[in-house]
Write a protein that holds these residues in place. Structure first.
Motif, PDB file in Angstrom:
ATOM      1  N   ARG A  90      -3.631   2.285  13.135  1.00  0.00           N
ATOM      2  CA  ARG A  90      -4.593   2.907  14.039  1.00  0.00           C
ATOM      3  C   ARG A  90      -5.200   1.940  15.072  1.00  0.00           C
ATOM      4  NH1 ARG A  90      -8.635   6.230  10.828  1.00  0.00           N
ATOM      5  NH2 ARG A  90      -9.030   4.168  10.012  1.00  0.00           N
ATOM      6  N   GLU A 125       3.887   1.507  -1.125  1.00  0.00           N
ATOM      7  CA  GLU A 125       4.510   1.616  -2.451  1.00  0.00           C
ATOM      8  C   GLU A 125       3.551   2.295  -3.435  1.00  0.00           C
ATOM      9  OE1 GLU A 125       5.056  -2.033  -4.615  1.00  0.00           O
ATOM     10  OE2 GLU A 125       7.028  -1.422  -5.320  1.00  0.00           O
ATOM     11  N   ALA A 126       2.273   1.905  -3.354  1.00  0.00           N
ATOM     12  CA  ALA A 126       1.283   2.469  -4.265  1.00  0.00           C
ATOM     13  C   ALA A 126       1.143   3.971  -4.043  1.00  0.00           C
ATOM     14  CB  ALA A 126      -0.059   1.777  -4.077  1.00  0.00           C
ATOM     15  N   LEU A 127       1.120   4.398  -2.786  1.00  0.00           N
ATOM     16  CA  LEU A 127       0.979   5.832  -2.510  1.00  0.00           C
ATOM     17  C   LEU A 127       2.223   6.581  -2.971  1.00  0.00           C
ATOM     18  CD1 LEU A 127      -0.852   6.091   0.919  1.00  0.00           C
ATOM     19  CD2 LEU A 127      -1.699   5.540  -1.327  1.00  0.00           C
ATOM     20  N   THR A 128       3.408   5.976  -2.730  1.00  0.00           N
ATOM     21  CA  THR A 128       4.647   6.591  -3.204  1.00  0.00           C
ATOM     22  C   THR A 128       4.599   6.753  -4.719  1.00  0.00           C
ATOM     23  OG1 THR A 128       5.743   5.386  -1.443  1.00  0.00           O
ATOM     24  CG2 THR A 128       7.158   6.425  -3.076  1.00  0.00           C
ATOM     25  N   PRO A 158      -3.765   4.581   8.828  1.00  0.00           N
ATOM     26  CA  PRO A 158      -4.937   3.686   8.832  1.00  0.00           C
ATOM     27  C   PRO A 158      -4.571   2.254   9.216  1.00  0.00           C
ATOM     28  CG  PRO A 158      -4.877   4.981   6.815  1.00  0.00           C
ATOM     29  CD  PRO A 158      -3.584   5.230   7.516  1.00  0.00           C
ATOM     30  N   SER A 215       2.154   7.244  -6.555  1.00  0.00           N
ATOM     31  CA  SER A 215       1.224   8.275  -7.029  1.00  0.00           C
ATOM     32  C   SER A 215       1.778   9.673  -6.802  1.00  0.00           C
ATOM     33  CB  SER A 215      -0.125   8.130  -6.326  1.00  0.00           C
ATOM     34  OG  SER A 215      -0.029   8.627  -5.013  1.00  0.00           O
ATOM     35  N   PHE A 240       4.574  12.937   4.284  1.00  0.00           N
ATOM     36  CA  PHE A 240       3.571  13.192   5.309  1.00  0.00           C
ATOM     37  C   PHE A 240       2.205  12.646   4.882  1.00  0.00           C
ATOM     38  CE2 PHE A 240       1.007  16.081   8.070  1.00  0.00           C
ATOM     39  CZ  PHE A 240       1.477  15.554   9.256  1.00  0.00           C
ATOM     40  N   SER A 241       1.864  12.832   3.595  1.00  0.00           N
ATOM     41  CA  SER A 241       0.603  12.278   3.094  1.00  0.00           C
ATOM     42  C   SER A 241       0.615  10.755   3.172  1.00  0.00           C
ATOM     43  CB  SER A 241       0.363  12.716   1.652  1.00  0.00           C
ATOM     44  OG  SER A 241       0.116  14.095   1.599  1.00  0.00           O
ATOM     45  N   ALA A 274       2.808  10.873  -3.756  1.00  0.00           N
ATOM     46  CA  ALA A 274       2.441  11.401  -2.447  1.00  0.00           C
ATOM     47  C   ALA A 274       3.695  11.832  -1.678  1.00  0.00           C
ATOM     48  CB  ALA A 274       1.686  10.350  -1.642  1.00  0.00           C
ATOM     49  N   SER A 275       3.570  12.912  -0.888  1.00  0.00           N
ATOM     50  CA  SER A 275       4.675  13.322  -0.030  1.00  0.00           C
ATOM     51  C   SER A 275       4.768  12.354   1.145  1.00  0.00           C
ATOM     52  CB  SER A 275       4.426  14.734   0.494  1.00  0.00           C
ATOM     53  OG  SER A 275       3.306  14.728   1.355  1.00  0.00           O
ATOM     54  N   SER A 332       0.841  -1.201   0.000  1.00  0.00           N
ATOM     55  CA  SER A 332       0.000   0.000   0.000  1.00  0.00           C
ATOM     56  C   SER A 332       0.873   1.246   0.000  1.00  0.00           C
ATOM     57  CB  SER A 332      -0.888   0.022   1.248  1.00  0.00           C
ATOM     58  OG  SER A 332      -1.436  -1.239   1.493  1.00  0.00           O
ATOM     59  N   LEU A 371      -0.219   9.780   6.604  1.00  0.00           N
ATOM     60  CA  LEU A 371      -1.630   9.987   6.937  1.00  0.00           C
ATOM     61  C   LEU A 371      -2.538   8.932   6.312  1.00  0.00           C
ATOM     62  CD1 LEU A 371      -1.954  13.848   6.545  1.00  0.00           C
ATOM     63  CD2 LEU A 371      -2.075  12.534   8.659  1.00  0.00           C
ATOM     64  N   MET A 372      -2.295   8.611   5.022  1.00  0.00           N
ATOM     65  CA  MET A 372      -3.225   7.728   4.316  1.00  0.00           C
ATOM     66  C   MET A 372      -2.702   6.296   4.204  1.00  0.00           C
ATOM     67  SD  MET A 372      -5.978   9.375   3.527  1.00  0.00           S
ATOM     68  CE  MET A 372      -6.898   9.125   2.018  1.00  0.00           C
ATOM     69  N   GLY A 373      -1.406   6.088   4.423  1.00  0.00           N
ATOM     70  CA  GLY A 373      -0.852   4.748   4.276  1.00  0.00           C
ATOM     71  C   GLY A 373      -0.567   4.084   5.613  1.00  0.00           C
TER      72      GLY A 373
END
Lengths: 267, 268
Positions: free
Chosen positions: A196, A174-177, A193, A179, A184-185, A181-182, A172, A188-190
């Motif tokens: 948590r 890797e996928a955000l990277t 969640p 796209s 910090f993002s 994403a910074s 997950s 927050l999103m990777g």
């Protein structure tokens, strides 16, 4: 030669060296037990005497001195505050250090090591020792107790939070990277969640432990119900001691129930 | 069934074909002296679906991950949109990445987030972390997400958690997330390998159609030669870290497949 014979292979779970070292470990454990039994030096007189002493203590506790309930409850509320605020402060400090300790979030060995050093320092000092330290800094009272609980808990909560982060599914991330994403993002999103549920579970668990730990902090003057216990004990008012012990028992059971209920709802 | 994209879809329809992607002398060694990619030279034109086929462990995934720098190439150039992607770092690299959509074999969704949140993850390169935290994404992104959900056949799924979906549904979310980036090229790493045959065909159709509608190139790593033949406009065959076939699906012969995969008994 038949087919079954040709297919016959020996397979064993452990090699000879592994087996020998396992037997050596069992032998060493038994030896340690025997040696310690020989050197423990139980004084038989104390053991014979124990039932009488216990009976004596219980008769001194009965009947309970309910007039002591009012100051006990006031002290109990203070204990709850120490535990709750202490846990809150601990988590506040543990989250950033936990991020530094997690090898996947912070891929830098020296920084990971530094964060782990902070955790070990926090954990290796008992909360009573932390309390003595903070009583020296802030003077006796609940503030010293709160700080003691906070500093004692950083290591526990931070270490477990870092481990929860390290268990995050890196696909997950890797996928955000990918796209764009910074960092910090991505946190927050990777990472968040995924970590948590563990985070809330750790915080609640530590709060539960802290309720019990903060009950004894009063013994060194760091506020809470321990002060009431210490006063009653040094005056030998065992009927009051019993009231305090009962109150502690009740609040620990209550905390346990709260933690279990909240946890099942969170996860 | 595949739902066609709706008319109010926020796309780059009508644009000229996207930029070509040119790989020059691209090499990658994870361990010094053991190259996984050996001097790859490849040009991906601004449209069409390119399928990269080849045996496992031949560097297909590494190749595709070098393009968006999830893997650092050891040497060579990745020329795209007037830049050498291999030399980018920091903010420039993030900016380049958001123009490159990526689809993964294991979907790589954030399992504990909802479908909508996963789609909005495709906008992380554009939206500030502060707005991400408060989940205050621009209305335009949310509208786009809803129309894409419809386009991939998942209308009404926006509040489902990703871990409650089937494999095929997850991959549709993965594709929609990539398209949310409004990419100029889509890379897909074995997008069908975890799916059943029927779903695999649907996913390939979806990738092809989304690429064609937006007139952007799609590069797909794929094990299944039949699917590659059926959907690709061009096939690149790799073996041992080198490109050994590059041509149209129609020209791909059994002899070529032998060169790519070795052996021949499996070819009936």
């Amino acid at each position: 030669m038949t087919v079954t014979e040709a297919l016959h292979h020996d397979w064993q779970r452990f090699t000879l060296a592994q087996k020998l070292s396992r037997y050596a470990f069992y032998l060493a454990s038994v030896a340690a037990l025997v040696i310690s039994l020989r050197t423990i030096e139980v004084i038989p007189e104390f053991l014979y005497d124990a039932p009488t002493q216990m009976a004596d203590l219980i008769t001194r506790m009965w009947p309970l001195d309910w007039t002591y309930l009012q100051p006990t409850l006031t002290a109990l509320i203070e204990t709850l505050h120490i535990a709750t605020v202490g846990t809150f402060l601990a988590v506040l400090m543990a989250v950033p250090i936990g991020l530094l300790a997690a090898r996947n979030v912070t891929p830098s060995a020296p920084i990971n090591l530094f964060a782990k050093f902070v955790f070990v320092t926090s954990r290796s000092v008992n909360s009573l020792i932390w309390a003595l330290l903070f009583v020296a800094v802030f003077g006796p009272g609940p503030l010293a107790g709160t700080m003691a609980i906070a500093f004692r808990s950083i290591g526990f909560t931070g270490k477990l939070f870092a481990e929860a982060l390290e268990e995050a599914n890196m696909g997950s991330i890797e996928a955000l990277t990918a796209s764009g994403a910074s960092r910090f993002s991505t946190l927050l999103m990777g990472y968040w969640p995924q970590a948590r549920p563990a985070f809330w579970s750790i915080a609640l668990f530590r709060w539960d432990i802290n309720i019990r730990e903060s009950a004894v902090l009063g013994l060194v003057g760091a506020g809470g119900i321990g002060v009431a216990l210490e006063t009653a004990m040094s005056l030998l008012y065992w009927d009051q001691v019993a009231v305090v012990l009962l109150a502690i028992f009740a609040v620990v059971v209550l905390a346990e129930i709260i933690v279990t209920t909240v946890r099942t709802r969170l996860i | 069934m595949l739902t066609p994209a709706t008319a109010n879809d926020v796309t780059d329809k009508g644009d000229a074909a996207g930029d070509a992607l040119v790989l020059r002398h691209l090499s990658k060694e994870y361990r010094a002296g053991v190259p996984v990619l050996k001097d790859i030279n490849l040009e991906i034109p601004g449209s069409g679906l390119t399928a990269i086929i080849g045996p496992s462990g031949t560097g297909k995934s590494t190749l595709i991950r070098c393009i968006n720098r999830l893997v650092q190439p050891t040497s060579g150039e990745i020329l795209y949109g007037g830049q050498d992607l291999a030399k980018l770092g920091g903010a420039a690299m993030r900016e380049a990445r958001r123009r490159i959509g990526m689809v993964f074999q294991e979907y790589n969704l954030v399992e504990r987030l909802t479908v909508m949140e996963n789609l909005l993850c495709g906008r992380l390169g554009y939206v500030s972390a502060w707005r991400v935290w408060l989940r205050r994404f621009p209305q335009r992104d949310i509208d786009h997400a809803f129309s894409l959900l419809e386009a991939v056949g998942l209308a009404g799924f926006e509040n489902r958690r990703a871990d409650a979906l089937s494999g095929g549904q997850r991959q549709r979310v993965g594709i929609a997330r990539a398209v949310m980036q409004e990419p100029k090229i889509i890379l897909a790493d074995e997008p069908t390998s975890s799916l059943d045959p029927k779903t695999s065909v649907e996913i390939m159709e979806l990738l092809r159609n989304l690429g064609a509608e937006r007139n952007i190139p799609v590069v797909v790593n794929i094990h299944n030669v039949e699917l590659a033949r059926r959907f690709a406009t061009r096939i690149v065959g790799m073996t041992g870290g080198r490109v050994v076939y590059d041509g149209s699906p129609g020209d791909l012969t059994d002899k070529d497949l032998n060169t790519i995969y070795g052996g021949e008994n499996w070819l009936e």
